[in-house]
Write an enzyme that holds these catalytic residues in place. Structure first.
Site, PDB file in Angstrom:
ATOM      1  N   LYS A  45      77.043 101.611 -85.845  1.00  0.00           N
ATOM      2  CA  LYS A  45      76.589 102.990 -85.951  1.00  0.00           C
ATOM      3  C   LYS A  45      75.182 103.047 -85.339  1.00  0.00           C
ATOM      4  O   LYS A  45      74.421 102.081 -85.420  1.00  0.00           O
ATOM      5  CB  LYS A  45      76.550 103.409 -87.433  1.00  0.00           C
ATOM      6  CG  LYS A  45      76.049 104.825 -87.684  1.00  0.00           C
ATOM      7  CD  LYS A  45      76.959 105.882 -87.109  1.00  0.00           C
ATOM      8  CE  LYS A  45      76.324 107.279 -87.230  1.00  0.00           C
ATOM      9  NZ  LYS A  45      77.063 108.291 -86.454  1.00  0.00           N
ATOM     10  N   ASN A 128      71.514 105.374 -77.531  1.00  0.00           N
ATOM     11  CA  ASN A 128      72.291 106.620 -77.643  1.00  0.00           C
ATOM     12  C   ASN A 128      71.440 107.811 -77.193  1.00  0.00           C
ATOM     13  O   ASN A 128      70.572 108.273 -77.931  1.00  0.00           O
ATOM     14  CB  ASN A 128      72.762 106.781 -79.096  1.00  0.00           C
ATOM     15  CG  ASN A 128      73.668 107.987 -79.280  1.00  0.00           C
ATOM     16  OD1 ASN A 128      73.859 108.784 -78.356  1.00  0.00           O
ATOM     17  ND2 ASN A 128      74.210 108.135 -80.473  1.00  0.00           N
ATOM     18  N   CYS A 131      73.541 112.205 -78.801  1.00  0.00           N
ATOM     19  CA  CYS A 131      74.049 112.777 -80.057  1.00  0.00           C
ATOM     20  C   CYS A 131      73.827 114.298 -80.066  1.00  0.00           C
ATOM     21  O   CYS A 131      72.698 114.757 -79.917  1.00  0.00           O
ATOM     22  CB  CYS A 131      73.376 112.147 -81.262  1.00  0.00           C
ATOM     23  SG  CYS A 131      73.995 112.895 -82.795  1.00  0.00           S
ATOM     24  N   VAL A 193      82.224 108.972 -72.446  1.00  0.00           N
ATOM     25  CA  VAL A 193      81.292 109.994 -72.854  1.00  0.00           C
ATOM     26  C   VAL A 193      81.181 110.034 -74.375  1.00  0.00           C
ATOM     27  O   VAL A 193      82.107 109.612 -75.074  1.00  0.00           O
ATOM     28  CB  VAL A 193      81.773 111.405 -72.397  1.00  0.00           C
ATOM     29  CG1 VAL A 193      81.757 111.519 -70.894  1.00  0.00           C
ATOM     30  CG2 VAL A 193      83.181 111.757 -72.925  1.00  0.00           C
TER      31      VAL A 193
HETATM   32  C1  SIN Z   1      76.604 111.716 -85.275  1.00  0.00           C
HETATM   33  O1  SIN Z   1      76.149 110.875 -86.074  1.00  0.00           O
HETATM   34  O2  SIN Z   1      76.293 112.914 -85.365  1.00  0.00           O
HETATM   35  C2  SIN Z   1      77.588 111.318 -84.229  1.00  0.00           C
HETATM   36  C3  SIN Z   1      77.037 110.302 -83.318  1.00  0.00           C
HETATM   37  C4  SIN Z   1      76.807 110.786 -81.936  1.00  0.00           C
HETATM   38  O3  SIN Z   1      77.371 111.811 -81.518  1.00  0.00           O
HETATM   39  O4  SIN Z   1      76.072 110.122 -81.201  1.00  0.00           O
END
Ligand code: SIN
Length: 310
Positions: A45, A128, A131, A193
């Site tokens: 995560k 990342n 998000c 993606v």
């Molecule tokens: C999220 O935790 O909102 C989803 C993860 C993401 O879209 O990078």
């Protein structure tokens, strides 16, 4: 003998299939379930500097065609995931892994990456930049100037293998502009993606998730054509040293085959993994191997990127 082995930079994987960040990767227990499945790797995560509770629930909903989520980056803090991947690395005999991370600001991203740089972890990092679900925080990689500035700063101090998770782009000019930026840096990979941001799903007269009055990232069947286009657009434009991870709409061996045909070296599974659990990796691997055997392909390099045009 048909093989789905692959590599990203100096890292080898026995199977090109793995989870997408956000699914089956919040806790050690979930990550261990992916580790002991047929997946070739796991990604954690996305870890932020401090642990986060994320958005109010309900924040994930399955639909007939896929999913909508607005999780808001709930996570146990980057140290939790960094400790785990480092532990596995030091034990030896495990798969290679991806540590997903991002800060809540560029400064925080640099703080986290400096921590990883100083740590014993030598594996892959997935930064990342995409998000869509943190209220008030735009998807970073839609802002090319900020993305360029972040990467320029990152590569002034970060020396370990790093790739980026991207949002979907929808315009040829944007593929050109994004690729021109990414080609300036020694990226190990791009992952295309993330979900298609800020969709809306309605049940009768009501939204199905609570955050942002129902707006959330769309995953599943509908995003496959967009995901394939992004994978292939970057395959056509990026330096060959920048590998591509294909993510979006994968629920069968045929879907994985199409991502690889478009240029993906690894293929991540999100929505379908959430629905089916880690046994999905064995099923999709077999389906992919059957397609490869029928077509006479021994390895994914036999057809990776070799999409036919009319
Ligand atoms: C999220 O935790 O909102 C989803 C993860 C993401 O879209 O990078």
């Amino acid at each position: 003998m048909v093989s789905t082995k692959t590599s990203i930079g100096a890292f080898d994987f026995d199977n090109c299939l793995m989870n997408a960040a956000g699914v089956y990767c919040m806790t050690r227990k979930e990550l261990e379930a992916i580790e002991s499945s047929a997946a070739g790797s796991f990604v954690t995560k996305t870890g932020t500097l401090e642990a986060r509770a994320g958005n109010p629930e309900p924040r994930y909903s399955n639909t007939d065609w896929g999913s909508i989520n607005s999780m808001g980056l709930p996570n146990k803090g980057v140290d939790y995931y960094l400790d785990f991947v480092t532990e596995l690395q030091e034990e030896g005999g495990h798969k290679n892994h991806f540590l997903s991370l991002v800060g809540m600001s560029p400064e925080e991203t640099h703080t986290i990456l400096k921590k990883v740089e100083a740590s014993n972890y030598n594996g892959l990092v997935e930064l990342n930049l995409s998000c869509p679900n943190v209220p008030g925080k735009p998807q970073i990689a839609y802002d090319f100037e900020t993305t360029d500035a972040i990467l320029s700063e990152v590569f002034s101090y970060y020396t370990k293998p790093l790739g980026i998770k991207l949002p979907p782009y929808f315009d040829i000019v944007h593929f050109d502009q994004a690729a021109a930026i990414f080609n300036k840096y020694p990226l190990a990979f791009v992952n295309s993606v993330n979900s298609i941001g800020n969709g809306l799903v309605i049940d009768d007269e009501t939204v199905v998730i609570k955050p942002k009055n129902g707006f959330g990232g769309i995953g599943g069947d509908f995003i496959k054509p967009t995901a394939l286009a992004n994978v292939h657009a970057f395959y056509q434009r990026l330096n060959p040293s920048i590998k591509i991870i294909g993510t979006g709409g994968v629920k069968s061996g045929r879907d994985a085959f199409e991502h690889i045909l478009c240029g993906a070296s690894m293929v991540q599974i999100g929505t379908a993994l959430h629905k089916e659990g880690p046994a999905i990796f064995e099923r999709i691997t077999k389906e992919l191997q059957n397609i490869m055997a029928e077509k006479g392909y021994d390895s994914i390099e036999d057809f990776r990127g070799k999409l036919h045009y009319l």
